[in-house]
Scaffold this active site. Structure first.
Site, PDB file in Angstrom:
ATOM      1  N   GLY A 191       0.608  -0.790  -0.174  1.00  0.00           N
ATOM      2  CA  GLY A 191       0.060  -0.391  -0.077  1.00  0.00           C
ATOM      3  C   GLY A 191       0.359   1.131  -0.038  1.00  0.00           C
ATOM      4  O   GLY A 191       1.771   1.300  -0.379  1.00  0.00           O
ATOM      5  N   GLY A 250       3.259   0.952   3.166  1.00  0.00           N
ATOM      6  CA  GLY A 250       4.526   0.055   3.306  1.00  0.00           C
ATOM      7  C   GLY A 250       3.526  -1.118   2.939  1.00  0.00           C
ATOM      8  O   GLY A 250       2.541  -1.188   2.176  1.00  0.00           O
ATOM      9  N   LYS A 295       1.136  -5.765   8.631  1.00  0.00           N
ATOM     10  CA  LYS A 295       1.944  -4.931   8.197  1.00  0.00           C
ATOM     11  C   LYS A 295       3.118  -3.704   8.446  1.00  0.00           C
ATOM     12  O   LYS A 295       2.722  -3.123   9.501  1.00  0.00           O
ATOM     13  CB  LYS A 295       0.523  -3.706   7.984  1.00  0.00           C
ATOM     14  N   ASP A 325     -12.753   5.800   3.072  1.00  0.00           N
ATOM     15  CA  ASP A 325     -12.298   4.954   2.112  1.00  0.00           C
ATOM     16  C   ASP A 325     -12.381   3.715   1.558  1.00  0.00           C
ATOM     17  O   ASP A 325     -12.175   2.471   1.519  1.00  0.00           O
ATOM     18  CB  ASP A 325     -10.007   5.027   2.697  1.00  0.00           C
TER      19      ASP A 325
END
Length: 790
Positions: free
Chosen positions: A506, A509, A526, A621
C-alpha cells in the site's frame, strides 16, 4: 400430481354447517366475564371471543374439547393481556375492535366496512360486506396453526407460541419460502440455510402455498390447484377436524380431533434436541427420562433458573487473561465427549492438528471460549456458543475453557506457586531454638522485601528511560483504553520468516504473511515504511480507530509493535484476498446470492463504525480494495489508516481530503464539514460495482454511455432495463431493483438526502420500503474531478 379432494359427504356436511352459520350483526359485543363471552360456530365446535390466559384474557379462536380447549388463532398476540373490563365489539360503523379498560380502542381486523360476521365450523372467523362477500378472515392471517382448508401462502409464516399456555410469539417460525421450500428456523436469525433445522425439500417446484385439506393431507399448490401431496394421514376419519401447529418446542405437528379426543398423526422431527435454539446460548440439549433437557456448559450458570431453555452465562471473569502458557494458572479445559455441535458462528480457527494440541490452543488463546474436535480437525469458537447436543452416536469432542474458581477475581497475584522450603526436621526442646528460628525467618523476610523493593525501583527507572526515548522519537498518542497485545520486532520478524512472503503493498508499506503459536494461527503483518511523520500518523489512526472495535465484518487488529522507529500492525489473516480481486480480476463471476450477502456484510460493518462504537468512526476510504474476504467468504472492512474519529457528541468534522478518487463524496471538494454520510456515498459506489461486477469508470466498454457506471445504472433504472446490468445471470428482479434504488439514494449529492447505514440495511433486507430516488445531479461533472485522467 392430481389435486387432493375430500370426501363428498364431508364437503356437504361442512357446506351445510357453514350455510347456517349464525350472523353476528353490527353493534354486537362480548365481555370477558359477563355472557356472552364468545361467538360459537353453528355446531359449537369452535368459538371466537375472550379466552382466559394466565391472569388475564386474550382474543382468540379455540376448538372446544372434552377435557381442554385448543387455541388455534390469537388476535394481537404480542400486545399484552386484557383485563376483565375489556369489551369486544363489532361496531355499528363496521369495525371489529377491542376496547381496553383505559378506553383505548385496538382493532382486530384491518377493515372498517363490515356489515356482518360469522364464526364458521371450519374454524374460520369471517367478516362480510353489504353484498355478502368476504372482506376479512382469520384464515388469511395464521398465527401458529393452520386448519383443514387453510393455506400458508408464499412468504407467510407461522410463529410458535411462547409455551403451551402462553400464546404470545415464541422462538420458532415455519416459513413458506418463495422458492417452494417449507422451512423451520429459530426466530431472530438471518433466515439462512445454516440456521434451518428442518425443511420439506420441495424447493424448485412450481408451488405458491402450503395447504392442509379437510381429510388431514398436507400438500403444496399453486393457482392451478393443489399439485403436490406432501404428507397424508394413515386413515382419514370422517368428520374429524385436523390442525397443523408449530408448537412452543419448535416442532411442527399434525393432529386429528375426533369425538372430543385428539391424536398425533405426524411430526416434522422426533427429537426435540435437533431443534436449533431449543436450548439457549452456552447450553446443550440432552435427554432425561426421554424428555429434552437443557444443561449449562462447564463454567456457565443459567440466565434464568425458572426457564432453563433461555441459556446460560459465564460464572467467572475473563479480565485477567494474558494469553500463552500463563493461562494455565487462570483456566483449565473441561472435556465433553459425544457432542453434536452445529454452531453457525464462524470459528476463530479451523485446522488439522492432534487432539491435545487443539485443547492447548484454546487454553492459550484469550479469544477462544471453546473448541470442537472431530476426525483430526480442530475448530475454535468465541462466545456465544449455540446449537450443541449431547449425542451418544457422535464422535465429536468439545473442549470448554473454564475459569479456576479457587482464584479470587480482584486481589490475587497470578503466577507460579512458590517452591516449598526444604528444611530438616528440628526437634524444638528449648526457647533458644525458637528464638533462632524467629530470627532466621525475620532475616529472610527482610532480605526478600529489600530485593523486591530494589527490583521494582530498577524496573521503574528502565521503563521511564524507555518512555523518554519514545517521546524523543515521536509521541504515540494512544489512549489507555487500547488493550492490544504488544509484539517485539524480533518476534514478528520470526513470525513472518524475516518478512519473506508479501501479501500486498500500500501507500504506507507492505503486508506480510506470518504465523503464531507454532504455526497454529496465521496472521498478516503490516510494516509501515514510508516517511516517519506519515507512517506514524497511519499507525496512530489504525490503533485509535480499531484498537477497541470488535465486529465480524471488520478485520481484527490483534496487536502491534512500537519499538524505536519501527511501527508494525498485526491483523487476522484473510485467506481469500480482496473484493476488488473477486469482482474485477477473478476468472469466475461471483454468484448473485454471494454478491448480495457481501453487500450486506459491508453495510453491517460500516453501521458498526458509525453507530455502535463508543466513538463514531468515519472510515474515509471505503472501496473494494479495502474489503477483504476470510476463509468462509465473509466480507470484512480493513485499512483504517485514513479513518477519522468523532467525539461522542460530534456528528460532523472538518478535515483534509482523504480517500480514493472515484469513491469520494462531493462534499470533500466543497470545504464543508464531513460526516458519516461520506462513507455512505462511497458504499453506494461500491454497491453498484458489486451488483454489476465492474468498476465505476471503465473506458473499455462497448457503449460510450456505459463508461461511467453510476450514470448508466440510473439510465437503465429510469428506462426499466435493469436486466442489462446482469445479463445472463439468474438475479432476483425485485432484489436487483431494490438494491439499485438503495445505491442511487446513497450517491445523492446532498448528504442530507443519503440514508443512514441502518436505513440502508433495513431497505436491503426488505424491512423498509424503498422510494424512487431522484437523479444524483452532476454525475458526469463530479466524475471528471474525482477520477484520475486516463
Amino acid at each position: 400430481m392430481s389435486a387432493i379432494a375430500p370426501p363428498i359427504l364431508f364437503l356437504l356436511f361442512i357446506s351445510f354447517l357453514g350455510g347456517r352459520a349464525q350472523q353476528i350483526t353490527l353493534g354486537s359485543s362480548l365481555s370477558p366475564t359477563t355472557p356472552p363471552t364468545s361467538w360459537p360456530s353453528p355446531s359449537g365446535l369452535f368459538k371466537f371471543g375472550f379466552y382466559r390466559q394466565d391472569t388475564g384474557f386474550a382474543i382468540a379462536i379455540w376448538l372446544v374439547g372434552n377435557e381442554s380447549d385448543t387455541v388455534v388463532w390469537t388476535a394481537n398476540r404480542d400486545d399484552g393481556l386484557l383485563s376483565s373490563n375489556a369489551k369486544l365489539q363489532l361496531t355499528k360503523d363496521g369495525s371489529l375492535l377491542v376496547q381496553t379498560e383505559q378506553g383505548k380502542e385496538m382493532p382486530i381486523a384491518d377493515t372498517t366496512e363490515a356489515s356482518s360476521a360469522s364464526m364458521l365450523d371450519s374454524g374460520n372467523f369471517v367478516l362480510y360486506s353489504k353484498n355478502s362477500s368476504v372482506i376479512w378472515q382469520s384464515f388469511d392471517r395464521p398465527t401458529d396453526t393452520i386448519l383443514g382448508g387453510q393455506r400458508l401462502s408464499s412468504e407467510q409464516q407461522l410463529i410458535s407460541g411462547s409455551s403451551r399456555t402462553n400464546h404470545s410469539s415464541g422462538r420458532f417460525c415455519l416459513r413458506m419460502q418463495g422458492d417452494g421450500n417449507l422451512v423451520l428456523y429459530p426466530v431472530n436469525t438471518l433466515i439462512t440455510p445454516r440456521d434451518a433445522y428442518w425443511a420439506s425439500n420441495t424447493y424448485g417446484r412450481p408451488v405458491t402455498y402450503f395447504y392442509l385439506n379437510d381429510t388431514g393431507n398436507l400438500a403444496f399448490g399453486n393457482s392451478s390447484g393443489v399439485n403436490y401431496m406432501y404428507r397424508g394421514v394413515s386413515s382419514a376419519k370422517i368428520n374429524a377436524i385436523y390442525r397443523a401447529t408449530l408448537e412452543s418446542d419448535g416442532i411442527f405437528r399434525l393432529y386429528a380431533h375426533y369425538e372430543g379426543v385428539s391424536s398425533l398423526e405426524w411430526e416434522a422431527l422426533d427429537n426435540t434436541c435437533k431443534v436449533k435454539g431449543f436450548c439457549g446460548f452456552n447450553s446443550y440439549c440432552t435427554f432425561n427420562d426421554d424428555k429434552p433437557y437443557c444443561l449449562c456448559l462447564p463454567g456457565f450458570n443459567y440466565t434464568d433458573q425458572n426457564d432453563m431453555t433461555l441459556g446460560c452465562r459465564r460464572n467467572f471473569s475473563e479480565s485477567q487473561c494474558r494469553g500463552g502458557k500463563e493461562n494455565a494458572v487462570l483456566y483449565y479445559i473441561s472435556e465433553m465427549e459425544s457432542i453434536s455441535w452445529n454452531d453457525i458462528n464462524l470459528p476463530l480457527l479451523s485446522k488439522r492438528m492432534p487432539k491435545e494440541e487443539c485443547s492447548l490452543s484454546c487454553l492459550e488463546d484469550c479469544n477462544c471460549a471453546a473448541a470442537s474436535y472431530k476426525d483430526g480437525t480442530c475448530f475454535m469458537y468465541e462466545l456465544p456458543l449455540k446449537y450443541i447436543i449431547r449425542d451418544t452416536s457422535s464422535t465429536m469432542m468439545a473442549f470448554i475453557k473454564v475459569g479456576n474458581k479457587s482464584l479470587n477475581h480482584s486481589n490475587d497475584t497470578y503466577g507460579p506457586e512458590p517452591s516449598p522450603i526444604l528444611t530438616t526436621s528440628i526437634s524444638i526442646t528449648s526457647n533458644k531454638a525458637i528464638v533462632k528460628i524467629v530470627c532466621l525467618t525475620l532475616g529472610f523476610s527482610l532480605f526478600l522485601c529489600s530485593s523486591i523493593a530494589v527490583s521494582i525501583h530498577l524496573i521503574y527507572k528502565i521503563q521511564v528511560l524507555k518512555y523518554k526515548r519514545l517521546l524523543d522519537i515521536g509521541e504515540l498518542g494512544l489512549t489507555e483504553e487500547v488493550t492490544l497485545r504488544t509484539f517485539s520486532y524480533n518476534e514478528l520478524s520470526r513470525a513472518t520468516n524475516h518478512f519473506k512472503e508479501e501479501l500486498g503493498k500500500g501507500s504506507f508499506g507492505a503486508v506480510y504473511k506470518g504465523t503464531l503459536y507454532r504455526g497454529r494461527r496465521v496472521i498478516a503483518v503490516k510494516r509501515l515504511e514510508k516517511l516517519v511523520e506519515e507512517g506514524e500518523r497511519e499507525f496512530q489512526a489504525e490503533m485509535q480507530a480499531i484498537g477497541r472495535t470488535h465486529h465480524r465484518n471488520l478485520v481484527r487488529l490483534l496487536g502491534y509493535c512500537s519499538e524505536g522507529s519501527k511501527r508494525l500492525l498485526v491483523y487476522e489473516y484473510m485467506s481469500n484476498g480482496s473484493l476488488a480481486k473477486l469482482l474485477f480480476g477473478a476468472t469466475r463471476r461471483l454468484y448473485w446470492d454471494e454478491r448480495v450477502r457481501i453487500a450486506l456484510d459491508i453495510a453491517r460493518g460500516i453501521l458498526y463504525l458509525h453507530e455502535e462504537c463508543e466513538a463514531p468512526i468515519i472510515h474515509c476510504d471505503i472501496k473494494p480494495e479495502n474489503i477483504l474476504m476470510d476463509e468462509f467468504w465473509t466480507a470484512k472492512i480493513s485499512d483504517f489508516g485514513l479513518a477519522k474519529l468523532l467525539m461522542p457528541d460530534q456528528t460532523r468534522t472538518f478535515t483534509g481530503v482523504r480517500g480514493t478518487r472515484g469513491y469520494l463524496a462531493p462534499e470533500w471538494q466543497k470545504n464543508t464539514p464531513i460526516s458519516v454520510k461520506a462513507d455512505v456515498y462511497s458504499y453506494g459506489i461500491v454497491l453498484l460495482e458489486i451488483l454489476c461486477c465492474r468498476k465505476n469508470l471503465d473506458v473499455n466498454v462497448s457503449e460510450p454511455e456505459q463508461i461511467l457506471l453510476a450514470s448508466w445504472v440510473y439510465k437503465c433504472f429510469v428506462a426499466g432495463e435493469l436486466h442489462k446490468l446482469v445479463l445472463g445471470e439468474d438475479a432476483d428482479k425485485n432484489v436487483l431493483e431494490n438494491m439499485v434504488k438503495v445505491a442511487l439514494w446513497c450517491i445523492q449529492d446532498e448528504p442530507v438526502l443519503r440514508p443512514t447505514m441502518k436505513s440502508v440495511i433495513f431497505m436491503m433486507e426488505g424491512i423498509t420500503e424503498v422510494s424512487i430516488p431522484p437523479s444524483p445531479t452532476d454525475i458526469s461533472l463530479w466524475a471528471l474531478t474525482t477520477f484520475p485522467a486516463s
